[in-house]
Write a protein that holds these residues in place. Sequence first.
Motif, PDB file in Angstrom:
ATOM      1  N   GLU A 276      18.760 -29.105 -33.526  1.00 49.69           N
ATOM      2  CA  GLU A 276      19.348 -28.531 -34.941  1.00 49.69           C
ATOM      3  C   GLU A 276      20.946 -28.852 -34.118  1.00 49.69           C
ATOM      4  O   GLU A 276      21.094 -28.159 -32.576  1.00 49.69           O
TER       5      GLU A 276
ATOM      6  N   GLU B 145      27.802 -36.579 -41.393  1.00 51.58           N
ATOM      7  CA  GLU B 145      27.048 -36.486 -43.023  1.00 51.58           C
ATOM      8  C   GLU B 145      28.097 -35.530 -43.260  1.00 51.58           C
ATOM      9  O   GLU B 145      28.255 -35.401 -44.216  1.00 51.58           O
ATOM     10  N   PHE B 146      28.790 -34.536 -42.496  1.00 51.75           N
ATOM     11  CA  PHE B 146      30.125 -33.558 -42.855  1.00 51.75           C
ATOM     12  C   PHE B 146      30.646 -34.122 -43.385  1.00 51.75           C
ATOM     13  O   PHE B 146      30.542 -33.063 -44.815  1.00 51.75           O
TER      14      PHE B 146
ATOM     15  N   LYS C 213      26.640 -38.230 -35.587  1.00 55.52           N
ATOM     16  CA  LYS C 213      26.426 -37.951 -36.779  1.00 55.52           C
ATOM     17  C   LYS C 213      26.295 -36.755 -37.281  1.00 55.52           C
ATOM     18  O   LYS C 213      26.550 -37.415 -38.220  1.00 55.52           O
ATOM     19  N   ALA C 214      26.033 -35.960 -36.325  1.00 56.69           N
ATOM     20  CA  ALA C 214      26.183 -34.664 -37.186  1.00 56.69           C
ATOM     21  C   ALA C 214      27.844 -34.223 -38.599  1.00 56.69           C
ATOM     22  O   ALA C 214      28.029 -33.993 -39.719  1.00 56.69           O
TER      23      ALA C 214
ATOM     24  N   TYR D  89      22.762 -29.806 -39.469  1.00 53.06           N
ATOM     25  CA  TYR D  89      22.005 -31.008 -39.163  1.00 53.06           C
ATOM     26  C   TYR D  89      20.637 -30.786 -38.057  1.00 53.06           C
ATOM     27  O   TYR D  89      20.807 -30.661 -37.791  1.00 53.06           O
ATOM     28  N   LYS D  90      19.935 -31.475 -38.957  1.00 48.85           N
ATOM     29  CA  LYS D  90      18.905 -31.737 -37.935  1.00 48.85           C
ATOM     30  C   LYS D  90      18.405 -33.523 -37.164  1.00 48.85           C
ATOM     31  O   LYS D  90      18.776 -34.716 -37.427  1.00 48.85           O
ATOM     32  N   THR D  91      18.997 -32.491 -35.511  1.00 53.35           N
ATOM     33  CA  THR D  91      18.782 -33.897 -34.679  1.00 53.35           C
ATOM     34  C   THR D  91      17.788 -35.267 -34.885  1.00 53.35           C
ATOM     35  O   THR D  91      15.515 -34.463 -35.631  1.00 53.35           O
TER      36      THR D  91
ATOM     37  N   GLN E  47      24.395 -37.729 -31.890  1.00 55.14           N
ATOM     38  CA  GLN E  47      23.788 -36.715 -32.596  1.00 55.14           C
ATOM     39  C   GLN E  47      25.082 -36.202 -33.400  1.00 55.14           C
ATOM     40  O   GLN E  47      24.603 -36.088 -34.362  1.00 55.14           O
TER      41      GLN E  47
END
Length: 83
Positions: free
Chosen positions: A13, A77-78, A73-74, A4-6, A70
Amino acid sequence: MFVYKTKGVCSTEIHLEVESNMIKNVEFIRGCAGNLFGISALVKGMKIDDAISKLKGIDCKGKGTSCPDQLSKALEEFKATSL
């Protein structure tokens, strides 16, 4: 491994390893090493949804986000792309 790009934080990341809805490993790239190692150790073995609920919305110095936020959020998204 999920990458994941922070956005809006010092780390660039977050690398995640998840198995059966459980966090196996988290690695932050760059950022405040001691704090990020601590966060990674605390969430290891935690269910994804439990980590999201604990970390989501944590703010760092009025930025509107933080490394813990973050990470939430990662994880979201995962979940959206992997489960």
